[in-house]
Design an enzyme around this catalytic site. Sequence first.
Site, mmCIF file in Angstrom:
data_model
loop_
_atom_site.group_PDB
_atom_site.id
_atom_site.type_symbol
_atom_site.label_atom_id
_atom_site.label_comp_id
_atom_site.label_asym_id
_atom_site.label_seq_id
_atom_site.Cartn_x
_atom_site.Cartn_y
_atom_site.Cartn_z
ATOM 1 N N SER A 258 0.973 -1.146 -0.030
ATOM 2 C CA SER A 258 0.008 0.013 -0.168
ATOM 3 C C SER A 258 1.055 1.406 0.056
ATOM 4 O O SER A 258 2.165 1.082 0.032
ATOM 5 C CB SER A 258 -0.921 -0.129 0.994
ATOM 6 N N LYS A 259 0.182 2.228 -0.254
ATOM 7 C CA LYS A 259 0.833 3.847 -0.409
ATOM 8 C C LYS A 259 1.790 3.954 0.681
ATOM 9 O O LYS A 259 2.819 4.643 0.616
ATOM 10 C CB LYS A 259 -0.232 4.774 -0.584
#
Length: 490
Positions: A258-259
């Site tokens: 994820s980011k």
Amino acid sequence: MVRDRFAPSPTGDVHIGSLRTALYNYLFAKKNSGTFLLRLEDTDRTRLKEGAVDTLLDALYETGVIPDEGLVLADGEISQKGDKGPYIQSERLPIYQEYIQKLIDSGDAYYCFCTKERLDEVRQKQKENGETPRYDGHCRNLSREEAEKRIEAGEPYVVRLKLPEGKDISFDDAVRGHVTINTSDLDDQVLIKADGFPTYHFAVVVDDHLMDVSHVIRGEEWLPSTPKHVYLYDLFGWKQPTYVHLPNILNKDHKKLSKRQGDVSVADFIKKGYLPEALINYLALLGWSPKDDQEIFSLEELVNAFDLERLNNSGAVFDPEKLNWFNAHYIKALGNEEMKAQMKPFLSQAEISLTEEELDKLVPIVRERIEYFSQVPEIVEEMRVSDFTPEGEEVKEILTAPQTPILRKALIEKFSALDSFEPSDIQGVFKEIQKEHKKDKIRGKMLYMPARIMLTGVMHGPDLGAILSFIGKDEALRRLERAEAFTGTD
Ligand code: GLU
């Protein structure tokens, strides 16, 4: 006839996991002389992001994962191609209406008037009792007459799927094998929302059927929903597609990428100066492995080699260093003009303006050193630092060695005499000095090391001739003059 599709929601950046899904669909379609479709799943009106469709098409076209049908770019404009459209779900509402009506008429779907407050309350209670929160079937048995009366009176409603109780639903997945889930673990899925839009689960089935999709290749987060989809196919009497659920892309601690862990969107990587070929090559191997240990693949080679049998069935760990390795490989293979074109935007972003000649000199230095193009300005800045103070024990030892002042003078004398200051001219100077100063023991390490330290301040770096040619003769001479302060005297 293979027809597969990439069906993203236009919710913002394109995650590299999405690009991988698109890529595998593309490769599988091409390998089988089939058709790769792009369909826009924009039924969740709360998550739409402006510009997301452009971002999406840019990511696909930039990387060569180009759809044959559906949403395409024609002369740079977004348009729809094919006879099974529209390919944007928000333009298909009457179609979903037609099919939901069939399910309502057959009693396989029902109107539900439960308010959000009621549903929250039910969920809360279930949680307190340690049960899995799910719809409690409150409106399941409302009569059609009563439901229609309430609709007429203007009450908001949704339409839910009436799942039979205690029924096993099975399907085969190309990666996961035979999967069975009992309906007691599933909710009466909302098919049409209060705003009249279908949910993903309903629209995906109707569209995949009407668009003749033969293979559904998508992320494994959809695996638990697939029984609902399969059940809908059965209700309509439609043929199921072949399901292929791809394992997640994980980060190093094996959580879903994820980011929060850094770059994850295609645009992030392109912005940093990764080449599309490298991204594609790396992503292809992140969840699929070829028959042999070949690592470098062009898109065309991937098409030939790709198969569903060799998809991995466990999560693939995203390794930024491996991606860098691929990118560096593709950078080394670029021609000079391409290198310059790639470097230019990063240089101008850093407000470094170079002449064509300087750019030419920079190319070989950069090619050997960088892993991605946004590293270029740093390299230039590093080479341009002229007020350095050489530091460290070994550095000082070399600078104060008896050979160094002799070398310094010889370099000044020979550089001054040069008309042309190309790397080969500079190499020539070093060779001459080595020959002429045999008795002074200026050779090997005691030639290049002191020269590099006097000229750049450090012991290691790119080819010295290339650096000096880049900074130019005047600057090289200036640095040699200045080096007198650090060297011993002869
Ligand atoms: N719209 C879904 C997504 O964005 C598509 C899933 C599917 O391919 O069925 O992931």
